[in-house]
Design an enzyme around this catalytic site. Sequence first.
Site, PDB file in Angstrom:
ATOM      1  N   THR A 142       4.838  54.812  19.594  1.00  0.00           N
ATOM      2  CA  THR A 142       3.593  55.535  19.912  1.00  0.00           C
ATOM      3  C   THR A 142       2.399  54.639  19.589  1.00  0.00           C
ATOM      4  OG1 THR A 142       3.583  56.537  17.717  1.00  0.00           O
ATOM      5  CG2 THR A 142       4.531  57.858  19.497  1.00  0.00           C
ATOM      6  N   SER A 143       2.658  53.320  19.491  1.00  0.00           N
ATOM      7  CA  SER A 143       1.580  52.430  19.038  1.00  0.00           C
ATOM      8  C   SER A 143       0.924  51.689  20.209  1.00  0.00           C
ATOM      9  CB  SER A 143       2.113  51.483  17.984  1.00  0.00           C
ATOM     10  OG  SER A 143       1.050  50.996  17.227  1.00  0.00           O
ATOM     11  N   ARG A 144       1.574  50.657  20.701  1.00  0.00           N
ATOM     12  CA  ARG A 144       1.064  49.947  21.880  1.00  0.00           C
ATOM     13  C   ARG A 144       2.265  49.430  22.675  1.00  0.00           C
ATOM     14  NH1 ARG A 144      -2.892  52.252  21.345  1.00  0.00           N
ATOM     15  NH2 ARG A 144      -5.037  51.545  21.098  1.00  0.00           N
ATOM     16  N   ALA A 149      -0.539  60.876  22.454  1.00  0.00           N
ATOM     17  CA  ALA A 149      -0.296  61.189  21.040  1.00  0.00           C
ATOM     18  C   ALA A 149      -1.589  61.541  20.305  1.00  0.00           C
ATOM     19  CB  ALA A 149       0.408  60.026  20.358  1.00  0.00           C
ATOM     20  N   PHE A 150      -2.692  60.924  20.715  1.00  0.00           N
ATOM     21  CA  PHE A 150      -3.981  61.167  20.028  1.00  0.00           C
ATOM     22  C   PHE A 150      -4.607  62.484  20.449  1.00  0.00           C
ATOM     23  CE2 PHE A 150      -7.189  60.935  23.360  1.00  0.00           C
ATOM     24  CZ  PHE A 150      -6.411  60.511  24.427  1.00  0.00           C
ATOM     25  N   ILE A 170      -1.347  56.024  10.196  1.00  0.00           N
ATOM     26  CA  ILE A 170      -0.401  56.843  10.974  1.00  0.00           C
ATOM     27  C   ILE A 170       1.013  56.722  10.401  1.00  0.00           C
ATOM     28  CG2 ILE A 170       0.659  57.134  13.254  1.00  0.00           C
ATOM     29  CD1 ILE A 170      -2.083  56.182  14.438  1.00  0.00           C
ATOM     30  N   GLU A 208       1.124  49.970  31.214  1.00  0.00           N
ATOM     31  CA  GLU A 208       0.616  51.331  31.450  1.00  0.00           C
ATOM     32  C   GLU A 208      -0.765  51.369  32.115  1.00  0.00           C
ATOM     33  OE1 GLU A 208       0.412  52.715  27.288  1.00  0.00           O
ATOM     34  OE2 GLU A 208      -1.746  52.894  27.547  1.00  0.00           O
ATOM     35  N   HIS A 248       0.539  58.300  26.868  1.00  0.00           N
ATOM     36  CA  HIS A 248      -0.501  57.972  25.880  1.00  0.00           C
ATOM     37  C   HIS A 248      -1.300  59.224  25.487  1.00  0.00           C
ATOM     38  CE1 HIS A 248      -2.556  54.119  24.328  1.00  0.00           C
ATOM     39  NE2 HIS A 248      -2.818  55.127  23.508  1.00  0.00           N
ATOM     40  N   ASP A 254       5.232  56.709  23.991  1.00  0.00           N
ATOM     41  CA  ASP A 254       3.962  57.299  24.429  1.00  0.00           C
ATOM     42  C   ASP A 254       3.088  56.206  25.036  1.00  0.00           C
ATOM     43  OD1 ASP A 254       2.074  59.517  24.523  1.00  0.00           O
ATOM     44  OD2 ASP A 254       0.925  58.403  23.033  1.00  0.00           O
TER      45      ASP A 254
END
Length: 329
Positions: free
Chosen positions: A231-233, A296-297, A153, A262, A294, A257
């Site tokens: 946008t990772s964790r 982004a995927f 990514i 979360e 969450h 994200d």
Amino acid sequence: MKVAVFSTKPYDRKFLDQANTHHEIVYFDTRLEPKTASLAADFPAVCVFVNDNVGAETLQVLAEQGTRLVALRCTGFNNVDLETAFQLGIKVVRVEAYSPYSVAEHTVGLILMLNRKLYRAYNRVRDDNFTLDGLLGFDLHGCSVGILGTGKIGLIFAQIMAGFGCQLLGYDVYPNPEFAAIAQARYVDLPELFAQADIISLHCPLLPETHNIINAETISQMKDGVMLINTSRGKLVDTQAVIKGIRSGKVGYFGIDVYEEEDELFFADWSDRIIQDDTFQLLQSFPNVVITSHQAFFTKNALNNIFSTTIASISDFERGNPLKHELTL
Ligand code: NAD
């Protein structure tokens, strides 16, 4: 093979049904956790997502009930106790790459949204207010972008930002020759990345070494008004430290994200309930923070790849074939 799918949403059913070849799939809306693991009794395989709890206690219950495969329909696996899974003889597979473009492109979306204040502009024009005060942005061309993690990514993100005319400062414990080959890119150490970058974007996995890698100490090393993007964790970032940074002006923009806490919030509709997480509520109140949940995927390309890979792994497991996407210690 019987597969228990947890944390199911309508789109999961649609794409998984399309990808399924012959498996007997049972969908559960609930998250997998110790108290829901009994739903998977007699299922040799379970399929889980990012916020399912696949810790030691859950695995113990799954193993006692006969589960032998945990298929993650995501890339990150920080929610799985791999050591316990191995000890219990449970194999774990994930989807290593489904569309790095989906996450990289969403990351760029967050940057543009924050920089050009598109969220405010959209609402303003809807309200027939055509003024520009408060919408001032900056050119991305010429900015320095720090990229923490230059894997699949991070690399695509770097290539897109190179197209904007940015300078790219990369940091990775395993440097990627494809990143180094980008004309405007160079690897630097972390202190230099923090000190030089106008925008910092996180693309490394959540590991003990990367937990809260963005904290009060590292924020203090950054440029005033830095833009932070995650946008990772969520747990890569100490949210309280970022809130302090936002209040002091050190952090000029924060786009996420993913969020530290979360698990209970994201992927659920809270619009009619009171959110008890004061930290999240405080973040929401800042004008220079943009949060997506969450997503982004979440492109059709990615979902097709996620579910075809997941079904292929389950079929390989059923046939006793080598597992291409197995996680090992
Ligand atoms: P990847 O494995 O291809 O790349 C991760 C990179 O991080 C690797 O190059 C690795 O060497 C590097 N890394 C590991 N430890 C590091 C450290 N201590 N410091 C710096 N770099 C380090 O993974 P990817 O496919 O690029 O995914 C990256 C992350 O994105 C995943 O771990 C996942 O958490 C996250 N992700 C988020 C979403 C979403 O929807 N928001 C979707 C997919 C993945």
